[in-house]
Design a protein around this motif. Structure first.
Motif, PDB file in Angstrom:
ATOM      1  N   UNK A  55      52.923  99.963  -8.424  1.00  0.00           N
ATOM      2  CA  UNK A  55      54.035 100.760  -9.031  1.00  0.00           C
ATOM      3  C   UNK A  55      54.708 101.389  -8.069  1.00  0.00           C
ATOM      4  N   UNK A  56      55.893 101.137  -7.753  1.00  0.00           N
ATOM      5  CA  UNK A  56      56.785 101.568  -6.651  1.00  0.00           C
ATOM      6  C   UNK A  56      57.900 102.322  -7.241  1.00  0.00           C
ATOM      7  N   UNK A  57      58.328 103.296  -6.452  1.00  0.00           N
ATOM      8  CA  UNK A  57      59.325 104.257  -6.768  1.00  0.00           C
ATOM      9  C   UNK A  57      60.543 103.357  -6.772  1.00  0.00           C
ATOM     10  N   UNK A  58      61.870 103.522  -7.220  1.00  0.00           N
ATOM     11  CA  UNK A  58      62.845 103.093  -7.021  1.00  0.00           C
ATOM     12  C   UNK A  58      63.656 103.309  -5.623  1.00  0.00           C
ATOM     13  N   UNK A  59      63.356 104.340  -4.940  1.00  0.00           N
ATOM     14  CA  UNK A  59      63.859 104.879  -3.705  1.00  0.00           C
ATOM     15  C   UNK A  59      63.959 103.637  -2.751  1.00  0.00           C
ATOM     16  N   UNK A  60      65.057 103.718  -1.979  1.00  0.00           N
ATOM     17  CA  UNK A  60      65.191 102.599  -1.019  1.00  0.00           C
ATOM     18  C   UNK A  60      64.168 102.560   0.045  1.00  0.00           C
ATOM     19  N   UNK A  61      63.444 103.720   0.373  1.00  0.00           N
ATOM     20  CA  UNK A  61      62.534 103.762   1.378  1.00  0.00           C
ATOM     21  C   UNK A  61      61.167 103.352   0.818  1.00  0.00           C
ATOM     22  N   UNK A  62      60.929 103.868  -0.260  1.00  0.00           N
ATOM     23  CA  UNK A  62      59.549 103.209  -0.714  1.00  0.00           C
ATOM     24  C   UNK A  62      59.643 101.574  -1.211  1.00  0.00           C
ATOM     25  N   UNK A  63      60.833 101.151  -1.584  1.00  0.00           N
ATOM     26  CA  UNK A  63      60.871  99.782  -1.655  1.00  0.00           C
ATOM     27  C   UNK A  63      60.816  99.017  -0.455  1.00  0.00           C
TER      28      UNK A  63
END
Length: 172
Positions: A55-63
């Motif tokens: 489950x990954x946040x949609x923010x660029x740094x998490x992706x």
């Protein structure tokens, strides 16, 4: 699968982000963050946990963190980019985890502080070895992760229900 089999949750904070003139949601990783994300992926691979779901946040740094880390794993789990993980509180993260299907055994959440660290602080009622002491000393810096274990269904996940098995953070 029986709900009596232990489940694993890996709480993974995104790697070090850069601060360009973009919205918070679009911040990319810094050079060090890209390096640390890959190292964290290798450490996850070394843990031997076979992840079923990310489950990954949609923010660029998490992706970007997840894209670099997952390349180091022997098997790529199903990945869901979940908007509710971005800027989520520990309670909001628990609510997301409570919705997981019982056939998901080992799950990684790639998110942000203070929510990820807060969750790593409140979920464990117990710890193995010196894991809690190590996490307390290091805090939860960028690219750190904690590995938790618990018995029961996802619906039963609540503060104090897990055991902190391990934690890892990159060296400065």
């Amino acid at each position: 699968m029986s709900v009596a089999e232990p489940r694993r949750i890996v709480l993974f904070r995104h790697a070090k982000a850069d601060w360009p003139q973009v919205s918070d949601h679009e911040r990319p990783l810094a050079d060090r963050g890209r390096k640390d994300a890959a190292v964290a992926g290798r450490k996850l691979a070394d843990s031997g946990i076979s992840l079923d779901l990310a489950l990954c946040s949609t923010a660029a740094r998490t992706r970007e963190t997840w894209k670099l880390a997952v390349q180091e794993l022997p098997q790529r789990p199903k990945t869901v980019y979940e908007e509710r993980v971005y800027e989520a509180s520990p309670g909001e993260l628990i609510a997301v985890l409570n919705e997981l299907p019982d056939d998901a055994r080992n799950v990684i959440v790639i998110g942000h502080n203070p929510g990820i660290q807060g969750l790593a602080d409140i979920l464990p009622g117990r710890s193995e070895g010196d894991a809690r002491e190590r996490m307390g000393r290091r805090g939860f810096p960028a690219a750190a992760f904690a590995v938790l274990s618990f018995d029961g269904s996802w619906k039963s996940l609540e503060p104090g229900a897990t055991t902190l098995i391990d934690c890892w953070a990159p060296t400065e």
